[in-house]
Design an enzyme around this catalytic site. Structure first.
Site, mmCIF file in Angstrom:
data_model
loop_
_atom_site.group_PDB
_atom_site.id
_atom_site.type_symbol
_atom_site.label_atom_id
_atom_site.label_comp_id
_atom_site.label_asym_id
_atom_site.label_seq_id
_atom_site.Cartn_x
_atom_site.Cartn_y
_atom_site.Cartn_z
ATOM 1 N N HIS A 193 0.837 -1.201 0.000
ATOM 2 C CA HIS A 193 0.000 0.000 0.000
ATOM 3 C C HIS A 193 0.877 1.259 0.000
ATOM 4 O O HIS A 193 0.638 2.197 -0.763
ATOM 5 C CB HIS A 193 -0.914 0.026 1.221
ATOM 6 C CG HIS A 193 -2.147 -0.806 1.089
ATOM 7 N ND1 HIS A 193 -2.118 -2.168 0.895
ATOM 8 C CD2 HIS A 193 -3.475 -0.461 1.153
ATOM 9 C CE1 HIS A 193 -3.356 -2.628 0.828
ATOM 10 N NE2 HIS A 193 -4.200 -1.620 0.974
ATOM 11 N N HIS A 202 0.638 -4.601 8.772
ATOM 12 C CA HIS A 202 2.081 -4.360 8.676
ATOM 13 C C HIS A 202 2.650 -3.890 10.000
ATOM 14 O O HIS A 202 1.951 -3.290 10.819
ATOM 15 C CB HIS A 202 2.390 -3.301 7.614
ATOM 16 C CG HIS A 202 2.152 -3.759 6.213
ATOM 17 N ND1 HIS A 202 2.916 -4.728 5.606
ATOM 18 C CD2 HIS A 202 1.238 -3.365 5.298
ATOM 19 C CE1 HIS A 202 2.472 -4.919 4.371
ATOM 20 N NE2 HIS A 202 1.452 -4.116 4.166
#
Length: 343
Positions: free
Chosen positions: A114, A167
């Site tokens: 992302h 993450h």
């Protein structure tokens, strides 16, 4: 790395204790920064702002996504939503962590896709907006606004990825740094004058190169699907596991997009037709977004092979639609100045 991971988990837990209204904000940010939005939203908007910028956004985005997949295969990054259970840290420290529908990504975690793809793809757009601002204003604040917005956006995307347990913080930083560097390197060199053969060769190189690397890793004894098993094991809701988060979904997206650029290059616009009136540009952007969203909302086949094939065709159609078909249709639909043609 255990210490780094533990600190990341504690930071994520702290983020999840913030006011409840922020939960919707973080989930919205992480959804809007999904890599596919570069292809379906950012590219058409940038293209109708400036053709070269649009092509640069798409080209930089697809190269960044391909590189992100390759890096993930080599770096073996853990994801918080499974690591915290695999290590027993969740029960040991009685952590209060929640998963969300956007948490259960199945690929390895480092670097953040992302952050990396968003940082790379938006760099050409930000630099173009900065140049335009500098031509119309001498205000330092106005000239810095695009880059300040870019920085704040990447910060928000990074925090959102940590919040949803997709993450660790160091993976977010790695994604932002790598993506920004890639955008800086590729952004000034958009493939504007490239031939259809160039894009066809690029598509084949990206796909066949990835398949060859995948098979070499397997032959070397590397468990290439380790992250899929862990995601399946620890995702709190199996319905949250999505096929489009697997590495090969990304590879078919970038391959299709490269083929689509070749298709658009095979049908170049006549001289002068690239210049659209500002209101024609707005109309083109709106029509592009509507058409692309409609295309991507079509029912998908249940068969996995057919799903990948359909995905490739959808992403191949997108650049052709934006860079070839719509610029031909817009002058017939909207006169300069924005007045529709009489039927």
């Amino acid at each position: 790395m255990n210490t780094v991971h533990t600190l990341g988990i504690l930071f994520a837990e702290e983020l999840q204790t913030w006011p409840p209204w922020l939960e919707k904000f973080w989930i919205s940010v992480t959804s809007l920064a999904d890599p596919k939005c570069v292809f379906t939203v950012c590219f058409p908007l940038a293209y109708f702002l400036d053709r070269k910028v649009g092509l640069s956004v798409l080209w930089t985005g697809l190269v960044a996504e391909w590189l992100n997949v390759v890096l993930k295969w080599f770096l073996f990054g853990e994801r918080p939503f499974w690591w915290v259970h695999e290590t027993g840290l969740a029960s040991e420290k009685l952590l209060m962590l929640r998963q969300f529908p956007v948490s259960c990504e199945t690929g390895p975690g480092s670097p953040s896709g992302h952050c990396m793809i968003t940082a790379a793809a938006l760099w050409p757009l930000v630099t173009a907006l900065t140049e335009r601002a500098s031509r119309h204003s001498k205000s330092l604040l106005v000239n810095l606004t695009p880059f300040l917005t870019y920085t704040l956006l990447l910060l928000a995307v990074g925090l959102s990825r940590i919040f949803v347990l997709a993450h660790f913080p160091h993976q977010v930083v790695a994604g932002i740094v790598t993506g920004t560097a890639l955008g800086w390197g590729l952004g000034p060199h958009p493939p504007v004058a490239r031939t259809p053969g160039f894009f066809a060769a690029a598509a084949l190189t990206l796909l066949l190169g990835s398949l060859a690397l995948h098979n070499l890793l397997i032959a070397a004894g590397v468990d290439i699907d380790w992250s899929i098993r862990l995601a399946t094991k620890w995702c709190s809701n199996p319905a949250w596991l999505r096929l489009d988060t697997q590495p090969f979904a990304s590879l078919f997206r970038v391959t299709g997009s490269a083929l689509g650029l070749g298709l658009a290059a095979a049908f170049p616009l006549p001289p002068g037709q690239e210049r659209l009136d500002p209101r024609q540009r707005v109309a083109g952007a709106v029509l592009a977004l509507v058409a692309i969203q409609g295309l991507h909302r079509l029912p998908q086949p249940a068969n996995v092979s057919l799903w990948y094939g359909t995905r490739l065709l959808m992403y191949a159609a997108t650049p052709w639609l934006v860079a070839s078909l719509l610029p031909r249709l817009i002058p017939a639909l909207v006169r300069p100045g924005g007045s529709p043609h009489d039927e």
